[in-house]
Design an enzyme around this catalytic site. Structure first.
Site, PDB file in Angstrom:
ATOM      1  CG  ASN A  80      -0.271  -0.188   2.530  1.00  0.00           C
ATOM      2  OD1 ASN A  80       0.250  -1.072   3.011  1.00  0.00           O
ATOM      3  ND2 ASN A  80      -0.086   1.185   3.058  1.00  0.00           N
TER       4      ASN A  80
ATOM      5  CB  ILE B 258       9.863  -0.361  -1.900  1.00  0.00           C
ATOM      6  CG1 ILE B 258      10.912   0.752  -1.593  1.00  0.00           C
ATOM      7  CG2 ILE B 258      10.329  -1.249  -3.016  1.00  0.00           C
ATOM      8  CD1 ILE B 258      12.068   0.322  -0.711  1.00  0.00           C
ATOM      9  N   GLY B 259       6.964  -1.362  -2.086  1.00  0.00           N
ATOM     10  CA  GLY B 259       5.731  -2.500  -2.193  1.00  0.00           C
ATOM     11  C   GLY B 259       4.721  -1.723  -3.177  1.00  0.00           C
TER      12      GLY B 259
ATOM     13  CB  SER C  69      18.102  -4.066   4.427  1.00  0.00           C
ATOM     14  OG  SER C  69      18.935  -2.942   4.553  1.00  0.00           O
TER      15      SER C  69
ATOM     16  CE1 TYR D  79      14.544  -3.015   8.708  1.00  0.00           C
ATOM     17  CE2 TYR D  79      16.561  -1.983   8.232  1.00  0.00           C
ATOM     18  CZ  TYR D  79      15.369  -2.501   7.893  1.00  0.00           C
ATOM     19  OH  TYR D  79      15.252  -2.345   6.508  1.00  0.00           O
TER      20      TYR D  79
HETATM   21  N1  LIG Z   1      13.296   2.365   2.773  1.00  0.00           N
HETATM   22  C1  LIG Z   1      14.670   1.897   2.562  1.00  0.00           C
HETATM   23  O1  LIG Z   1      15.716   2.901   2.649  1.00  0.00           O
HETATM   24  C2  LIG Z   1      14.793   0.718   2.517  1.00  0.00           C
HETATM   25  C3  LIG Z   1      16.150   0.235   2.636  1.00  0.00           C
HETATM   26  C4  LIG Z   1      16.335  -1.268   2.791  1.00  0.00           C
HETATM   27  C5  LIG Z   1      15.406  -2.096   2.767  1.00  0.00           C
HETATM   28  N2  LIG Z   1      14.039  -1.651   3.109  1.00  0.00           N
HETATM   29  C6  LIG Z   1      13.022  -2.706   3.232  1.00  0.00           C
HETATM   30  O2  LIG Z   1      12.347  -2.403   2.114  1.00  0.00           O
HETATM   31  C7  LIG Z   1      10.735  -2.788   2.504  1.00  0.00           C
HETATM   32  C8  LIG Z   1       9.624  -1.857   2.156  1.00  0.00           C
HETATM   33  O3  LIG Z   1      10.037  -0.762   3.046  1.00  0.00           O
HETATM   34  P1  LIG Z   1       9.612   0.936   2.465  1.00  0.00           P
HETATM   35  O4  LIG Z   1      10.893   1.709   2.636  1.00  0.00           O
HETATM   36  O5  LIG Z   1       8.846   0.724   1.519  1.00  0.00           O
HETATM   37  O6  LIG Z   1       8.590   1.147   3.916  1.00  0.00           O
HETATM   38  P2  LIG Z   1       7.166   1.735   4.097  1.00  0.00           P
HETATM   39  O7  LIG Z   1       6.874   2.750   3.169  1.00  0.00           O
HETATM   40  O8  LIG Z   1       7.353   1.957   5.369  1.00  0.00           O
HETATM   41  O9  LIG Z   1       6.277   0.376   3.666  1.00  0.00           O
HETATM   42  C9  LIG Z   1       6.253  -0.800   4.461  1.00  0.00           C
HETATM   43  C10 LIG Z   1       5.328  -1.626   4.252  1.00  0.00           C
HETATM   44  O10 LIG Z   1       5.357  -2.527   5.319  1.00  0.00           O
HETATM   45  C11 LIG Z   1       3.897  -2.595   6.015  1.00  0.00           C
HETATM   46  N3  LIG Z   1       3.829  -3.166   7.171  1.00  0.00           N
HETATM   47  C12 LIG Z   1       4.642  -2.715   8.204  1.00  0.00           C
HETATM   48  N4  LIG Z   1       4.094  -3.520   9.401  1.00  0.00           N
HETATM   49  C13 LIG Z   1       3.267  -4.401   9.058  1.00  0.00           C
HETATM   50  C14 LIG Z   1       2.178  -5.449   9.644  1.00  0.00           C
HETATM   51  N5  LIG Z   1       2.504  -5.719  10.967  1.00  0.00           N
HETATM   52  N6  LIG Z   1       1.467  -6.084   8.840  1.00  0.00           N
HETATM   53  C15 LIG Z   1       1.439  -5.929   7.492  1.00  0.00           C
HETATM   54  N7  LIG Z   1       2.041  -4.861   6.907  1.00  0.00           N
HETATM   55  C16 LIG Z   1       3.041  -4.362   7.551  1.00  0.00           C
HETATM   56  C17 LIG Z   1       3.259  -1.234   5.904  1.00  0.00           C
HETATM   57  O11 LIG Z   1       2.222  -1.096   6.131  1.00  0.00           O
HETATM   58  P3  LIG Z   1       1.147   0.148   6.758  1.00  0.00           P
HETATM   59  O12 LIG Z   1       1.375   1.248   5.519  1.00  0.00           O
HETATM   60  O13 LIG Z   1      -0.032  -0.033   7.208  1.00  0.00           O
HETATM   61  O14 LIG Z   1       2.211   0.819   8.035  1.00  0.00           O
HETATM   62  C18 LIG Z   1       3.577  -0.607   4.674  1.00  0.00           C
HETATM   63  O15 LIG Z   1       2.977  -1.222   3.601  1.00  0.00           O
HETATM   64  C19 LIG Z   1      10.785  -3.278   3.975  1.00  0.00           C
HETATM   65  O16 LIG Z   1      11.009  -4.456   4.163  1.00  0.00           O
HETATM   66  C20 LIG Z   1      12.266  -2.476   4.519  1.00  0.00           C
HETATM   67  O17 LIG Z   1      12.684  -3.231   5.500  1.00  0.00           O
HETATM   68  C21 LIG Z   1      13.766  -0.325   2.737  1.00  0.00           C
END
Ligand SMILES: NC(=O)c1ccc[n+]([C@@H]2O[C@H](COP(=O)([O-])OP(=O)(O)OC[C@H]3O[C@@H](n4cnc5c(N)ncnc54)[C@H](OP(=O)(O)O)[C@@H]3O)[C@@H](O)[C@H]2O)c1
Length: 330
Positions: free
Chosen positions: A24, A27-28, A167, A197
């Site tokens: 939602n 990145i997803g 990551s 983390y």
């Molecule tokens: N951003 C970066 O720099 C970065 C770097 C390395 C790796 N990553 C990895 O990339 C992935 C996506 O991260 P992002 O940056 O897109 O973060 P984000 O914008 O915070 O999105 C995270 C997603 O995970 C969902 N989520 C969190 N807790 C949950 C739960 N209990 N049940 C179901 N869904 C849940 C969130 O839902 P809600 O919207 O409801 O909170 C949101 O849809 C993660 O695994 C993160 O560790 C990110």
């Protein structure tokens, strides 16, 4: 799109079914939207129905704009096929309900993108008694894999994939210690957010290895990726974090060096759809290129110990018939 550093803009079979956890936002969101725009049926597995439905509405609007622009590779007829199923990965019961709902929908499954994740929060335990990041980022998504892999095996496709969105910080995880995994003895005062983390991201890479070992003669392969440093809602908890990496990431973002969510999604989409990755296993991609994983993630003893503990913690959620193939190899 940059020579070889992005995903192919080629139509995907309209019958291909892809689940993206946490689709939602961030990145997803981009991953789900682009895979749907290229033609697949996408299910975003999210905890909030309001946020999920708003995201789908926005995806459809953005698809209409891309279509008007004549963007290469995207479907031209009808609308994108994106639906929502509820799951709270911080609850094993909710995760089990999601699995049952998906199974009873009668859909096939070809690709599972384990994208949802969170970090840099004060210590929290789930209702199941696990440290929050361990369960959300790793354990619950492992449970989904265990239950849905048989659907992938029976999908009729010779190219089913699971993508672990890890990551590069998995490389910063301190020495693997099975007694620390569940976080049972943690105290708020000594909780190191970066440590837990990076551990959760290490477990995802270890999961790739221990799963592939057992899936090697099947049509299902597991890959892992690092998306880069990406400006998303992931930074929503940074204001309350004392982790030493937080100011560095903030600085990256302030300087405009962080990626936007689309650029951050490129490697995730590439791993999920690039035809040349059919049957490839045990590869960790950064910028759509293979990269070496942390040496401790490749340690088989560590992998088997993590798997054994995971099965114990999930024993009420995995029937013996499914658990058999995952039994640790001694
Ligand atoms: N951003 C970066 O720099 C970065 C770097 C390395 C790796 N990553 C990895 O990339 C992935 C996506 O991260 P992002 O940056 O897109 O973060 P984000 O914008 O915070 O999105 C995270 C997603 O995970 C969902 N989520 C969190 N807790 C949950 C739960 N209990 N049940 C179901 N869904 C849940 C969130 O839902 P809600 O919207 O409801 O909170 C949101 O849809 C993660 O695994 C993160 O560790 C990110």
């Amino acid at each position: 799109m940059g020579g070889g550093t992005s995903f192919p803009r080629e139509p995907i079979d309209r019958n291909k079914v892809v689940i993206v956890t946490g689709g939602n936002t961030g990145i997803g969101y981009e991953t789900a939207k682009w895979i749907a725009m290229l033609g697949a049926k996408v299910i975003i597995a999210c905890r909030s129905d309001t946020r999920a439905l708003e995201a789908i509405k926005r995806m459809k609007e953005e698809y209409a704009t891309e279509k008007q622009k004549g963007t290469k590779g995207i479907i031209q007829d009808g609308d994108i096929d994106v639906t929502f199923m509820q799951v709270d990965l911080a609850s094993l019961q909710s995760t089990k309900n999601f699995i049952e709902n998906f199974k009873s929908s009668g859909q096939k499954l070809h690709t599972l993108v384990c994208n949802a994740g969170l970090g840099f929060l004060p210590l929290e335990f789930t209702e199941d008694g696990n440290e929050l990041l361990f369960q959300t980022n790793y354990l619950s998504q492992f449970l989904i894999c265990v239950h849905l892999i048989p659907l992938m095996e029976n999908s009729g496709s010779d190219d089913c994939r699971i993508i672990m969105v890890s990551s590069s910080v998995h490389d910063f995880a301190p020495q693997f210690d099975i007694s620390k995994v569940q976080g049972k003895d943690l105290k708020k005062s000594s909780y190191d957010e970066m440590e837990y983390y990076s551990y959760s991201k290490l477990y995802q890479v270890m999961q790739m290895y221990f799963m592939n070992k057992r899936l090697k003669d099947t049509n299902v392969s597991v890959l892992s990726i690092h998306p880069g440093i990406v400006k998303t809602e992931f930074q929503r908890n940074f204001h309350q974090s004392g982790a030493c990496i937080v100011p560095i990431i903030k600085c990256f973002i302030c300087c405009g060096c962080a990626r936007n969510a689309f650029k951050g999604a490129e490697t995730e989409i590439y791993a999920a759809i690039a035809p040349q990755l059919k049957g490839i296993r045990d590869v960790y991609y950064v910028d759509c290129k293979p990269k070496t994983t942390a040496s401790q993630s490749r340690n088989s003893e560590n992998q088997e110990a993590l798997l054994k503990l995971s099965l114990e913690l999930l024993k009420d959620y995995i029937p013996d018939s499914l658990a058999q193939r995952w039994l640790p190899i001694t």
